[in-house]
Write an enzyme that holds these catalytic residues in place. Structure first.
Site, PDB file in Angstrom:
ATOM      1  N   ASP A 173      16.700  -0.267  98.856  1.00 48.64           N
ATOM      2  CA  ASP A 173      16.199  -0.267  97.745  1.00 48.64           C
ATOM      3  C   ASP A 173      14.792   0.248  96.850  1.00 48.64           C
ATOM      4  O   ASP A 173      15.203   0.154  95.711  1.00 48.64           O
ATOM      5  CB  ASP A 173      15.758  -2.148  98.285  1.00 48.64           C
ATOM      6  CG  ASP A 173      15.029  -2.675  96.275  1.00 48.64           C
ATOM      7  OD1 ASP A 173      15.688  -3.144  96.188  1.00 48.64           O
ATOM      8  OD2 ASP A 173      13.957  -2.907  96.040  1.00 48.64           O
ATOM      9  N   GLU A 215      22.682  -1.081 100.062  1.00 54.76           N
ATOM     10  CA  GLU A 215      21.360  -0.642  99.568  1.00 54.76           C
ATOM     11  C   GLU A 215      21.208   0.785 101.221  1.00 54.76           C
ATOM     12  O   GLU A 215      19.557   1.473 101.129  1.00 54.76           O
ATOM     13  CB  GLU A 215      20.315  -1.409  99.674  1.00 54.76           C
ATOM     14  CG  GLU A 215      20.340  -1.920  98.767  1.00 54.76           C
ATOM     15  CD  GLU A 215      19.466  -2.928  98.427  1.00 54.76           C
ATOM     16  OE1 GLU A 215      18.942  -3.465  97.235  1.00 54.76           O
ATOM     17  OE2 GLU A 215      19.467  -3.990  98.929  1.00 54.76           O
TER      18      GLU A 215
END
Length: 227
Positions: free
Chosen positions: A50, A122
């Site tokens: 992220d 991610e």
């Protein structure tokens, strides 16, 4: 579960450390079963991924959109790193076919769960970053997000704001959003949302209220501009 070669071809990257790839694809449901070979899951990699994604998308925007002010750059970035966009990237990579999960999670619809696809996408970014370097990761993200970088105006990346501005300028009426219904299991619900501006209405669905509202705003704005 598919073999990893096809996924690596789609990514344009071959992992030196396959254990990182396996970890990025391993669902947390595996923790509860000792008979599974993998004792790690993607949650830590997702946390790192992220941050890496946000950093590199920010850098790409900063260099490619020199005439954009900070506020517009922030809106474009929000669009590029939102759940819906990440899920589209993950879906194009067919990540649902590669997620390693328990039978129970799979039966419960885990392969089609947008949260799982977002998380694995991610985690995969983090795995590439750890297995290679920031430059290679940058190039892969730039390739995977290329079509989303072709934003032309506010409608593309922030349709709700675009609709609000158009509505205020044209009719002095603010858009009104209403959740009509929610269907499906808790982890894979489909939301139906209505947006109304004066006498015009638009109904759209999405895997989140936010996604459904964006779709509805985009469709209604298109209708209003072409009416």
């Amino acid at each position: 579960m598919e073999s990893f070669e096809k996924l690596e071809t789609l990514l344009g990257y071959s992992f030196k450390n396959k254990e990182l790839l396996i970890e990025a694809l391993s669902h947390p449901s595996l923790r509860q079963y000792h008979e599974y070979k993998y004792d790690k899951d993607y949650e830590r990699l997702e946390f790192l991924g992220d941050a890496v994604l946000n950093l590199l998308i920010t850098e790409i925007l900063f260099k490619n959109f020199e005439n954009y002010k900070e506020g517009n750059l922030a809106k474009i970035r929000s669009y590029l790193v939102c759940k819906e966009t990440i899920c589209i990237v993950g879906t194009k990579l067919a990540l649902k076919d590669y997620i390693i999960m328990t039978h129970g999670e799979e039966v419960a619809g885990g392969r089609d769960n947008p949260n799982n696809i977002e998380n694995v996408t991610e985690a995969l970014i983090a795995a590439i970053y750890l297995d290679s370097n920031i430059e290679i990761t940058h190039n892969i993200i730039e390739k995977l997000w290329a079509e989303f970088m072709k934003v032309q105006n506010l409608t593309d990346y922030d349709p709700k704001t675009a609709l609000q501005e158009w509505a205020q300028a044209s009719s002095n009426h603010l858009p009104i959003y209403r959740l009509i219904k929610r269907e499906g299991a808790a982890h894979s619900s489909i939301f139906t949302v209505l947006v109304k501006v004066k006498d015009y209405e638009q109904i759209c669905t999405g895997y989140s209220i936010k996604e459904a509202e964006k779709k509805a705003a985009r469709c209604l704005l298109h209708r209003l501009k072409n009416d």
